[in-house]
Motif scaffolding. Structure first.
Motif, short mmCIF file in Angstrom:
data_model
loop_
_atom_site.label_atom_id
_atom_site.label_comp_id
_atom_site.label_asym_id
_atom_site.label_seq_id
_atom_site.Cartn_x
_atom_site.Cartn_y
_atom_site.Cartn_z
N ILE A 269 -20.25 42.59 28.81
CA ILE A 269 -19.73 43.52 29.98
C ILE A 269 -18.28 43.43 30.20
CG2 ILE A 269 -20.09 42.66 31.93
CD1 ILE A 269 -22.75 41.92 31.22
N LEU A 270 -17.71 42.01 29.72
CA LEU A 270 -15.83 42.72 29.98
C LEU A 270 -15.12 43.42 28.95
CD1 LEU A 270 -15.12 38.44 29.89
CD2 LEU A 270 -14.83 40.34 31.71
N GLU A 271 -15.94 44.02 27.68
CA GLU A 271 -15.45 44.87 26.73
C GLU A 271 -15.64 46.09 27.34
OE1 GLU A 271 -15.33 46.90 22.16
OE2 GLU A 271 -16.96 44.76 23.09
N GLN A 272 -16.99 46.50 28.38
CA GLN A 272 -16.69 47.63 29.04
C GLN A 272 -16.05 47.45 29.69
OE1 GLN A 272 -18.83 49.99 28.11
NE2 GLN A 272 -17.83 51.12 29.72
N LEU A 273 -15.77 47.06 30.39
CA LEU A 273 -14.99 47.33 32.25
C LEU A 273 -13.68 46.57 31.88
CD1 LEU A 273 -16.50 44.08 33.80
CD2 LEU A 273 -16.43 46.24 34.53
N ARG A 274 -12.91 46.52 30.46
CA ARG A 274 -11.26 46.46 30.05
C ARG A 274 -11.30 48.42 29.60
NH1 ARG A 274 -12.06 42.06 27.37
NH2 ARG A 274 -12.84 42.63 25.47
N ASP A 275 -12.82 48.92 29.52
CA ASP A 275 -12.45 50.11 29.30
C ASP A 275 -12.84 51.42 30.70
OD1 ASP A 275 -12.63 50.31 26.68
OD2 ASP A 275 -14.10 50.49 26.45
N ALA A 276 -13.40 50.77 31.71
CA ALA A 276 -13.13 51.30 32.37
C ALA A 276 -12.46 51.39 33.57
CB ALA A 276 -14.81 50.56 33.14
N ARG A 277 -11.41 50.69 32.65
CA ARG A 277 -10.22 49.84 33.56
C ARG A 277 -9.18 51.39 33.77
NH1 ARG A 277 -7.45 44.02 33.44
NH2 ARG A 277 -7.73 44.95 30.75
N LYS A 278 -8.84 51.03 32.04
CA LYS A 278 -8.31 52.09 31.34
C LYS A 278 -8.51 53.72 32.44
CE LYS A 278 -7.48 49.26 26.95
NZ LYS A 278 -7.45 49.43 25.84
N GLU A 279 -9.64 53.75 31.94
CA GLU A 279 -9.92 55.24 33.04
C GLU A 279 -9.64 55.09 34.58
OE1 GLU A 279 -10.76 58.30 30.74
OE2 GLU A 279 -10.81 56.45 29.24
#
Length: 291
Positions: A269-279
């Motif tokens: 989940i944290l890995e996905q949230l890092r991608d979401a934060r970039k977007e």
């Protein structure tokens, strides 16, 4: 059975809302733009190619000016996101039974049961059916009614709302990093519809401005520039919402134990949230502070 009918109606609403994006894409494709960057001239700017006669060849061709790897990475991310979100939309249908009361939720419904499940799209076609408890009871009685998400009253309020939700996103990420996946998911349920409302207000502001310029002169260069800006903001908004939606799906899967034990689930989940934060940050970057 009633829930199945409700979801079928929701699917029709989604199909209707998709027409908006197709209309926007068609308008941009027919504009005579000669290698016009969508906004500014910084690095990694998407570019639309025109062949000199206003014909874009039938497809918008996005190209990174300085990095050939970006497009391939984005395509892989989009493919992964479509797979996850498709699975999340199909899952409620496969689990329909008399005890399954929360296979779908309205935007802004901040309950644990709503984490990772289908959300009714925020569009004008759907709004008229769910704006009051009585109408929702008539058309989708299995959904819980909540107050509709309010759109910002002006451009500056929309900007402020986006910044506020960016901070709330960080709070959600911090909660999940501490192991409180549920609280992070609940915060995200509030973030997504408010980002949607603010983002769409900004996109519409530029679309309306472009139409006003077009009314003054049908071949207005200013109208074309505003169209491009509107399209670019909308594109970044949809990317941001896509990654936020994928995060919601993963959090729901983590809470249901579908990602395995808690530690690997938390890391995924944290890995996905890092991608979401970039977007999210990229979306904020392309939105002008002032209109």
């Amino acid at each position: 059975m009633a829930l199945f009918i409700s979801l079928l109606v929701l699917a029709l609403w989604v199909a209707e809302s998709d027409a908006f994006f197709l209309t926007t894409r068609s308008r941009i494709q027919t504009a005579s733009i000669h290698r016009l960057t969508l906004s500014g001239s910084g690095d990694n700017e998407p570019v639309i190619d025109d062949f000199g006669d206003g014909d874009t060849g039938g497809n918008l061709q996005f190209r990174d000016v300085n990095c050939d790897k970006v497009e391939d990475s984005r395509a892989k991310s989009q493919s992964r996101r479509r797979l996850l979100i498709s699975a999340s939309l199909l899952m409620p249908l496969s689990q329909l039974n008399d005890n399954e009361a929360n296979a779908a939720c309205l935007p802004g419904d901040i309950r644990e049961d709503c984490i990772g499940v289908y959300k009714l799209p925020m569009d004008d076609a759907a709004a008229s059916y769910v704006e009051t408890p009585e109408k929702l009871q008539k058309y989708a009685p299995d959904l819980k009614w909540v107050e509709p998400i309010q759109y910002p009253s002006n451009y500056q309020n929309a900007i402020n709302q986006l910044k506020e939700q960016r901070q709330n996103f960080d709070v959600a990420q911090e909660n999940i990093a501490k192991g409180d996946i549920k609280q992070g998911g609940l915060i995200l349920l509030d973030v997504v519809p408010k980002v949607t409302a603010a983002g769409r207000y900004i996109v519409r502001s530029y679309s309306i401005a472009a139409n006003n310029e077009r009314n003054k002169a049908s071949d207005s260069d200013e109208a074309k520039a505003l169209d491009m800006k509107s399209y670019r903001i909308e594109y970044a908004l949809n990317e941001c919402l896509g990654y936020l939606g994928e995060s919601d799906v993963l959090i729901g899967q983590g809470l249901r134990g579908e990602l395995g034990v808690s530690a690997p689930a938390q890391l995924a989940i944290l890995e996905q949230l890092r991608d979401a934060r970039k977007e999210f940050d990229e979306f904020l970057r392309v939105v002008p502070e002032n209109f």
